[in-house]
Design a protein around this motif. Structure first.
Motif, mmCIF file in Angstrom:
data_model
loop_
_atom_site.group_PDB
_atom_site.id
_atom_site.type_symbol
_atom_site.label_atom_id
_atom_site.label_comp_id
_atom_site.label_asym_id
_atom_site.label_seq_id
_atom_site.Cartn_x
_atom_site.Cartn_y
_atom_site.Cartn_z
ATOM 1 N N GLN A 1 1.985 12.822 -9.935
ATOM 2 C CA GLN A 1 3.142 13.732 -9.939
ATOM 3 C C GLN A 1 4.422 12.985 -9.588
ATOM 4 N N THR A 2 4.287 11.941 -8.794
ATOM 5 C CA THR A 2 5.443 11.105 -8.431
ATOM 6 C C THR A 2 5.119 9.672 -8.851
ATOM 7 N N VAL A 3 6.067 9.030 -9.485
ATOM 8 C CA VAL A 3 5.862 7.629 -9.874
ATOM 9 C C VAL A 3 6.144 6.755 -8.651
ATOM 10 N N ASP A 4 5.270 5.783 -8.429
ATOM 11 C CA ASP A 4 5.389 4.899 -7.264
ATOM 12 C C ASP A 4 6.512 3.877 -7.475
ATOM 13 N N THR A 5 7.714 4.319 -7.200
ATOM 14 C CA THR A 5 8.853 3.409 -7.354
ATOM 15 C C THR A 5 8.998 2.498 -6.128
ATOM 16 N N ASN A 6 8.428 2.932 -5.006
ATOM 17 C CA ASN A 6 8.532 2.114 -3.790
ATOM 18 C C ASN A 6 7.931 0.723 -4.000
ATOM 19 N N SER A 7 6.721 0.686 -4.559
ATOM 20 C CA SER A 7 6.029 -0.600 -4.706
ATOM 21 C C SER A 7 6.810 -1.547 -5.606
ATOM 22 N N PRO B 1 8.398 4.740 6.258
ATOM 23 C CA PRO B 1 8.323 6.062 5.635
ATOM 24 C C PRO B 1 8.272 5.949 4.103
ATOM 25 N N GLY B 2 7.770 6.994 3.462
ATOM 26 C CA GLY B 2 7.695 6.993 2.000
ATOM 27 C C GLY B 2 9.011 7.348 1.334
ATOM 28 N N VAL B 3 9.861 8.115 2.015
ATOM 29 C CA VAL B 3 11.148 8.500 1.435
ATOM 30 C C VAL B 3 11.909 7.227 1.073
ATOM 31 N N PRO B 4 12.204 7.040 -0.226
ATOM 32 C CA PRO B 4 12.758 5.750 -0.650
ATOM 33 C C PRO B 4 13.965 5.282 0.156
ATOM 34 N N LYS B 5 14.858 6.207 0.485
ATOM 35 C CA LYS B 5 16.065 5.794 1.214
ATOM 36 C C LYS B 5 15.703 5.229 2.594
ATOM 37 N N ASP C 1 -0.841 11.981 -1.930
ATOM 38 C CA ASP C 1 -1.534 12.711 -3.006
ATOM 39 C C ASP C 1 -0.668 12.768 -4.258
ATOM 40 N N GLU C 2 0.655 12.929 -4.041
ATOM 41 C CA GLU C 2 1.557 13.067 -5.205
ATOM 42 C C GLU C 2 1.554 11.800 -6.059
ATOM 43 N N LEU C 3 1.228 10.659 -5.417
ATOM 44 C CA LEU C 3 1.189 9.392 -6.162
ATOM 45 C C LEU C 3 -0.123 9.268 -6.937
ATOM 46 N N THR C 4 -1.239 9.528 -6.241
ATOM 47 C CA THR C 4 -2.537 9.358 -6.920
ATOM 48 C C THR C 4 -2.750 10.431 -7.982
ATOM 49 N N LEU D 1 0.847 -1.198 0.000
ATOM 50 C CA LEU D 1 0.000 0.000 0.000
ATOM 51 C C LEU D 1 0.884 1.251 0.000
ATOM 52 N N SER D 2 0.704 2.093 -1.000
ATOM 53 C CA SER D 2 1.472 3.340 -1.080
ATOM 54 C C SER D 2 0.541 4.504 -0.818
ATOM 55 N N ILE D 3 1.058 5.486 -0.075
ATOM 56 C CA ILE D 3 0.195 6.583 0.344
ATOM 57 C C ILE D 3 0.769 7.937 -0.053
ATOM 58 N N SER E 1 3.757 2.184 2.802
ATOM 59 C CA SER E 1 4.792 3.218 2.811
ATOM 60 C C SER E 1 4.175 4.584 2.577
ATOM 61 N N GLY E 2 4.679 5.583 3.302
ATOM 62 C CA GLY E 2 4.241 6.967 3.137
ATOM 63 C C GLY E 2 3.317 7.443 4.237
ATOM 64 N N GLY E 3 3.264 8.758 4.377
ATOM 65 C CA GLY E 3 2.340 9.375 5.325
ATOM 66 C C GLY E 3 2.773 9.289 6.782
ATOM 67 N N LEU E 4 4.082 9.181 7.009
ATOM 68 C CA LEU E 4 4.579 9.140 8.393
ATOM 69 C C LEU E 4 5.276 10.437 8.786
ATOM 70 N N ASP F 1 -0.794 16.530 6.589
ATOM 71 C CA ASP F 1 -1.175 15.608 5.504
ATOM 72 C C ASP F 1 -0.577 14.211 5.692
ATOM 73 N N ASP F 2 0.064 13.979 6.814
ATOM 74 C CA ASP F 2 0.628 12.645 7.073
ATOM 75 C C ASP F 2 -0.268 11.928 8.077
ATOM 76 N N LEU F 3 -1.071 11.002 7.583
ATOM 77 C CA LEU F 3 -2.170 10.464 8.396
ATOM 78 C C LEU F 3 -2.168 8.945 8.516
HETATM 79 P P1 AMP Z 1 6.106 10.633 3.062
HETATM 80 O O1 AMP Z 1 6.706 9.562 3.871
HETATM 81 O O2 AMP Z 1 4.680 10.365 2.706
HETATM 82 O O3 AMP Z 1 6.259 11.956 3.710
HETATM 83 O O4 AMP Z 1 6.875 10.695 1.676
HETATM 84 C C1 AMP Z 1 8.041 11.484 1.533
HETATM 85 C C2 AMP Z 1 8.495 11.558 0.105
HETATM 86 O O5 AMP Z 1 8.888 10.280 -0.366
HETATM 87 C C3 AMP Z 1 7.434 12.005 -0.884
HETATM 88 O O6 AMP Z 1 7.398 13.386 -1.018
HETATM 89 C C4 AMP Z 1 7.850 11.365 -2.161
HETATM 90 O O7 AMP Z 1 8.747 12.195 -2.864
HETATM 91 C C5 AMP Z 1 8.561 10.113 -1.707
HETATM 92 N N1 AMP Z 1 7.664 8.976 -1.832
HETATM 93 C C6 AMP Z 1 6.663 8.628 -1.009
HETATM 94 N N2 AMP Z 1 6.046 7.510 -1.407
HETATM 95 C C7 AMP Z 1 6.677 7.132 -2.536
HETATM 96 C C8 AMP Z 1 6.502 6.046 -3.442
HETATM 97 N N3 AMP Z 1 5.558 5.123 -3.249
HETATM 98 N N4 AMP Z 1 7.326 5.963 -4.517
HETATM 99 C C9 AMP Z 1 8.275 6.887 -4.704
HETATM 100 N N5 AMP Z 1 8.495 7.934 -3.884
HETATM 101 C C10 AMP Z 1 7.707 8.068 -2.815
#
Ligand code: AMP
Ligand code: MG
Length: 442
Positions: free
Chosen positions: A16-22, A173-177, A10-13, A6-8, A66-69, A74-76
């Motif tokens: 604007q950002t390609v979901d490379t995490n999944s 976290p969503g940040v890929p690293k 707004d930038e993904l849906t 599950l990827s979370i 991943s994401g929204g932490l 907006d991190d929910l």
């Molecule tokens: P977040 O943990 O939601 O604050 O995400 C931080 C940042 O990580 C976002 O601004 C995106 O640039 C990047 N990111 C989050 N989810 C993904 C994803 N599924 N694929 C690629 N980059 C992502």
């Protein structure tokens, strides 16, 4: 062992950002014998996140979110998870202390907003973040005890995935690293253990020259959807690839079955399969040219509509100087005459796009470069210049060798870029079959 990812955001849906995490997580899970049932992406809305978590819980062994932490409004994700688990969010003092230390080290006070990043649902486990301020979360979700938010439409993952008593949930976290570091350190070892030695091994076999449906027809029952290893096809750049996925209880068995299916595909398609995995047509031609052990035969090119693309493909291969010394890009009729000795009368009589001209171009290049093989390409790449007799996409390709000039006319579909790409690949294919000492099978 299976998982839902599950990827979370707004930038993904919003695209604007390609979901490379999944994609990354899927590959890593497959490498550990864990099958992925689906990817889900939802925006930064608590009810949507909770709905997606609730739908996955009970339908898979493992849910990776991943994401929204982050620390902002907006991190929910943590709130949504607490909602689904029906547990309050509580401060994790170990992580709060770590965050305070993090800010103290940088000589800055910890903003009030960051406090939320140390909160996890009661009963859940905190996952250490080695390169950021958001702690991860591990929890068990029970399919029968979840509270589904009213507004969320349930997602369906099919009957095959149903019947799980509990789903282990990992939130990172969503940040890929940060996502990669946390999963690698704390999640994947657990997944591997749960997979119990199971393995998913994959191989891709590449073909060129026939369409996807023709390849599928030749494969027949090998493509049955209930088969394991499974065989599916994908197309990219005119290359029809067979994707073999072998899912078994152990790596040894998965490899044995994968090799069996590989052999079965080859027995159906023969030399149509030019390579596997990362191998390109040009790399395979290079291998054929250089593997004989004797003097390496030289290759030259005489290109019109491809404008040097074939020479580019040949020279993409490191070490190509062993067989490729020069190529000719003869776009104008006058250039074909002056550089390759194509007779003006021949062009006048048959037209620049014709089999005799392709043959004369190849023969002239072979002579001029003193090469063993020469490929000549002349065609109509479009969008203009086509006629009823010679439509856009008509391309004549000749292969000159000591046995003379073999020639074929092809009608490639698509736009200018496609036609040029397919022409160069077909020329490579003609040379490949020549080196195999076999006729083109189409
Ligand atoms: P977040 O943990 O939601 O604050 O995400 C931080 C940042 O990580 C976002 O601004 C995106 O640039 C990047 N990111 C989050 N989810 C993904 C994803 N599924 N694929 C690629 N980059 C992502
Ligand atoms: Mg976000």
């Amino acid at each position: 062992m299976n998982a839902i990812i599950l990827s979370i955001g707004d930038e993904l849906t919003l695209g604007q950002t390609v979901d490379t995490n999944s994609a990354w997580i899927s590959k890593e899970l497959a490498a550990r014998g864990c099958d992925v049932l689906g990817h889900v992406t939802v925006p930064d809305q608590q009810v949507a996140i909770a709905g997606a978590i609730a739908s996955a819980v009970g339908n898979c062994d493992c849910l990776i979110v991943s994401g929204g932490l982050g620390p902002t409004a907006d991190d929910l994700t943590r709130q949504a998870l607490a909602d689904v688990l029906n547990e309050p969010l509580e401060i994790n003092h170990e992580w709060l202390t770590e965050m305070q230390r993090f800010f103290r080290q940088r000589g800055r006070p910890m903003p009030e907003a960051n406090q939320i990043q140390a909160m996890i649902p009661r009963g859940a486990t905190m996952l250490w973040n080695t390169c950021g301020t958001a702690a991860g979360i591990a929890a068990i979700g029970k399919g029968h005890s979840i509270r589904k938010p009213d507004a969320a439409a349930p997602l369906s993952f099919g009957a095959a995935s149903r019947g799980h008593a509990g789903t282990v949930i990992f939130v990172v976290p969503g940040v890929p690293k940060e996502m990669k570091a946390m999963l690698t350190r704390d999640v994947f070892p657990d997944v591997e253990k749960r997979a119990g030695g199971a393995a998913i091994l994959s191989r891709t076999l590449h073909t060129f020259g026939l369409g996807e449906s023709s390849v599928a027809e030749m494969l027949g029952s090998l493509m049955n959807r209930d088969r394991n290893p499974s065989v599916g096809t994908t197309v990219s750049g005119g290359i029809v690839s067979l994707r073999l996925n072998s899912r078994f209880g152990s790596p040894a068995l998965a490899l044995e079955k994968l090799n069996e299916t590989d052999a079965a595909c080859r027995s159906k398609l023969g030399d149509l399969i030019f390579g596997a995995d990362d191998q390109t047509l040009a790399a395979v031609v290079a291998e054929l040219l250089t593997k004989s052990g004797g003097a390496i035969p030289t290759v030259t090119t005489a290109e019109s509509c491809t404008g040097g693309l074939l020479a580019k493909m040949l020279t993409d291969i490191p070490g190509s100087s062993r067989y490729f010394r020069e190529g000719f890009v003869t776009y104008a009729n006058e250039s074909k005459q002056r550089l390759l000795g194509v007779p003006a009368e021949m062009i006048e009589k048959f037209g620049a796009v014709s089999e005799p001209v392709a043959q004369a171009m190849a023969a002239g290049a072979r002579r001029a470069a003193n090469a063993v093989y020469a490929l000549g390409i002349t065609g109509i790449a479009g969008p203009d210049g086509g006629s009823e007799a010679k439509p856009v996409g008509m391309v004549c390709i000749a292969l000159a060798s000591e046995e003379g000039e073999a020639v074929r006319t092809f009608n490639f579909p698509g736009d200018r870029e496609w036609i040029r790409d397919r022409s160069a690949k077909m020329a490579l294919t003609m040379l490949r079959y020549k080196l195999l000492a076999k006729p083109l099978p189409f």
